[in-house]
Design an enzyme around this catalytic site. Structure first.
Site, PDB file in Angstrom:
ATOM      1  N   ASP A   5      -9.934 -10.838   6.508  1.00  0.00           N
ATOM      2  CA  ASP A   5     -11.266 -11.111   5.943  1.00  0.00           C
ATOM      3  C   ASP A   5     -11.584 -12.596   6.060  1.00  0.00           C
ATOM      4  O   ASP A   5     -12.712 -12.981   6.394  1.00  0.00           O
ATOM      5  CB  ASP A   5     -11.324 -10.701   4.464  1.00  0.00           C
ATOM      6  CG  ASP A   5     -11.857  -9.280   4.285  1.00  0.00           C
ATOM      7  OD1 ASP A   5     -11.641  -8.456   5.189  1.00  0.00           O
ATOM      8  OD2 ASP A   5     -12.475  -9.003   3.240  1.00  0.00           O
ATOM      9  N   ASP A  14       0.355 -18.533   1.579  1.00  0.00           N
ATOM     10  CA  ASP A  14      -0.540 -19.567   1.061  1.00  0.00           C
ATOM     11  C   ASP A  14      -0.761 -20.650   2.116  1.00  0.00           C
ATOM     12  O   ASP A  14      -1.889 -21.092   2.366  1.00  0.00           O
ATOM     13  CB  ASP A  14      -0.015 -20.157  -0.260  1.00  0.00           C
ATOM     14  CG  ASP A  14       1.489 -20.388  -0.251  1.00  0.00           C
ATOM     15  OD1 ASP A  14       2.175 -19.930   0.688  1.00  0.00           O
ATOM     16  OD2 ASP A  14       2.000 -21.046  -1.181  1.00  0.00           O
ATOM     17  N   ASP A  39      -4.657  -7.839   5.287  1.00  0.00           N
ATOM     18  CA  ASP A  39      -6.012  -7.441   4.897  1.00  0.00           C
ATOM     19  C   ASP A  39      -6.790  -8.672   4.428  1.00  0.00           C
ATOM     20  O   ASP A  39      -7.929  -8.905   4.850  1.00  0.00           O
ATOM     21  CB  ASP A  39      -5.924  -6.390   3.782  1.00  0.00           C
ATOM     22  CG  ASP A  39      -7.287  -5.846   3.394  1.00  0.00           C
ATOM     23  OD1 ASP A  39      -8.116  -5.629   4.300  1.00  0.00           O
ATOM     24  OD2 ASP A  39      -7.542  -5.656   2.191  1.00  0.00           O
ATOM     25  N   TYR A  54       0.822  -1.215   0.000  1.00  0.00           N
ATOM     26  CA  TYR A  54       0.000   0.000   0.000  1.00  0.00           C
ATOM     27  C   TYR A  54       0.857   1.266   0.000  1.00  0.00           C
ATOM     28  O   TYR A  54       0.403   2.328   0.424  1.00  0.00           O
ATOM     29  CB  TYR A  54      -0.916   0.026   1.222  1.00  0.00           C
ATOM     30  CG  TYR A  54      -2.152  -0.840   1.122  1.00  0.00           C
ATOM     31  CD1 TYR A  54      -2.053  -2.204   0.894  1.00  0.00           C
ATOM     32  CD2 TYR A  54      -3.420  -0.302   1.284  1.00  0.00           C
ATOM     33  CE1 TYR A  54      -3.177  -3.007   0.824  1.00  0.00           C
ATOM     34  CE2 TYR A  54      -4.555  -1.094   1.211  1.00  0.00           C
ATOM     35  CZ  TYR A  54      -4.424  -2.445   0.984  1.00  0.00           C
ATOM     36  OH  TYR A  54      -5.548  -3.242   0.918  1.00  0.00           O
TER      37      TYR A  54
HETATM   38  N1  GGG Z   1     -14.408   0.098   6.976  1.00  0.00           N
HETATM   39  C1  GGG Z   1     -13.443  -0.404   6.085  1.00  0.00           C
HETATM   40  C2  GGG Z   1     -13.599   0.054   4.678  1.00  0.00           C
HETATM   41  O1  GGG Z   1     -14.357   0.944   4.374  1.00  0.00           O
HETATM   42  N2  GGG Z   1     -12.869  -0.575   3.793  1.00  0.00           N
HETATM   43  C3  GGG Z   1     -12.914  -0.230   2.415  1.00  0.00           C
HETATM   44  C4  GGG Z   1     -11.847  -0.887   1.629  1.00  0.00           C
HETATM   45  O2  GGG Z   1     -12.034  -1.207   0.480  1.00  0.00           O
HETATM   46  N3  GGG Z   1     -10.714  -1.101   2.216  1.00  0.00           N
HETATM   47  C5  GGG Z   1      -9.623  -1.743   1.601  1.00  0.00           C
HETATM   48  C6  GGG Z   1      -8.430  -1.598   2.448  1.00  0.00           C
HETATM   49  O3  GGG Z   1      -8.423  -0.760   3.325  1.00  0.00           O
HETATM   50  O4  GGG Z   1      -7.485  -2.323   2.227  1.00  0.00           O
END
Ligand code: GGG
Length: 356
Positions: free
Chosen positions: A252, A224, A248, A138
């Site tokens: 999830d 992985d 990230d 990022y």
């Molecule tokens: N509340 C979290 C949010 O709005 N995420 C939106 C999103 O696409 N986030 C991707 C990230 O932060 O990596």
């Protein structure tokens, strides 16, 4: 004298407004019943609707406005009128990067009463994903049209940035967090067989920092293999530290395994407290259910508990988590976790549980 907490509120897009409104109601009820502290909410209308009017996702002076608050309570970002990379960088990443909120913690909590897709006893499962939140994939480095040959022959480069200082601070943070937990273990996640520069540096820093924590068990695992481990052997996890993108994705997966992304909380921390930290549910704006009053407020409410911890109110944070736990066990549930209740019904149930 009552302590006043100045909280900047950015509901953002989609279901952000519903779930953050729910969190505010719960926090007001908590403060009302506890006494000794209260909230001053300063709401900002930034997001994709603001973009439609102003051409930017947030006020150009927005960071200055946020600077003196005690914390930021954030909903979600992303709507169809703005390309996702424009909305994310223009709002959420604008704040996390400029406020150096380099540690993103994302607990994976399994609540009694919430069904997990895992076919096992989940009652003892509990781990935290620590996401490096300032660099890695990022870093925003790269460019397009590098071939100069135009459509059909375009070349784009996206560079991940790993600094020794950036790796060290997040890895050390993960070890310090492990020291506060019953299972003192840190799992570091990379893909250093394929990513031979930045992630090899990460692995080396991990080994060096680990030497300072002889009482903490450690392991380095490829991303992985870790994805499979989340599903097949989650009992082996306590603190999982990974780069911005990997953490990230893994968080999830963890939230889905715990029953729903709608339950997952997160804290974007500036541990030095030079800047405010930001608390937000892990889920996004969910355009498919926005405005219907059926979104799960638990992720936002659990994020409020993380905010209370950060604000030095751990007893209140535990009270709030207990109320969430009791509603999950025997209260109304939204559709994502197998119920039929609306956002307000679940919010009211959490408030009622606080009163018990
Ligand atoms: N509340 C979290 C949010 O709005 N995420 C939106 C999103 O696409 N986030 C991707 C990230 O932060 O990596």
């Amino acid at each position: 004298m009552e302590r006043r907490l100045r909280i900047a509120v950015i509901p953002g897009d989609g279901i952000g407004a519903e779930v953050i409104g729910a969190g505010q109601q719960v926090l007001e009820a908590l403060a009302g019943s506890s006494g000794g502290f209260g909230f001053d909410w300063i709401e900002y209308p930034w997001g994709s609707a603001y973009y439609a009017e102003h051409g930017v996702m947030m006020d150009p002076k927005g960071l200055e406005k946020l600077q003196d608050c005690d914390a930021v309570y954030f909903g979600a970002v992303g709507w169809e009128n703005v390309p996702d990379h424009t909305s994310l960088w223009g709002l959420r990443l604008n704040i996390t990067q400029n406020f150096d909120q380099w540690a993103n913690i994302r607990p994976v909590r399994f609540l009694a009463g919430i069904e997990s897709p895992l076919r096992r006893d989940t009652s003892a499962l509990d781990w935290i994903v620590v996401r490096e939140n300032s660099e890695g994939e990022y870093a925003g480095l790269g460019g397009r049209n590098l071939s100069g040959r135009g459509p059909g022959s375009e070349v784009a480069v996206q560079t991940a940035l790993f600094t020794e200082a950036g790796c060290e601070r997040i890895i050390r943070f993960a070890f310090e967090l492990a020291l506060t937990r019953q299972v003192r273990k840190v799992s570091s996640v990379t893909k250093s067989n394929a990513q031979q520069y930045g992630m090899v540096l990460w692995d080396e820093v991990f080994r060096r920092v680990a030497a300072d924590y002889p009482d903490v068990e450690t392991e380095s695992v490829l991303v992985d293999a870790m994805s499979a481990r989340f599903v097949l052997a989650p009992q082996s996890l306590s603190v999982v530290v990974a780069s911005n993108l990997f953490a990230d994705i893994l968080s999830d997966l963890g939230s889905a395994l715990a029953g729903s992304l709608g339950l997952a909380a997160s804290a974007n921390l500036n541990p030095e407290r030079r800047f405010p930290s930001m608390f937000e549910p892990v889920h996004g704006s969910a355009p498919d259910i926005a405005g219907r009053g059926i979104s799960n407020p638990v992720g936002a409410i659990a994020s409020a508990a993380l905010m209370l911890d950060h604000l030095g109110l751990p007893g209140e944070a535990r009270r709030l988590e207990a109320a969430i736990g009791s509603v999950a066990a025997s209260g109304p549930k939204t559709r994502d976790v197998g119920g039929a209740a609306g956002t307000q019904e679940v919010t009211d149930a959490v408030i009622a549980a606080l009163a018990q």
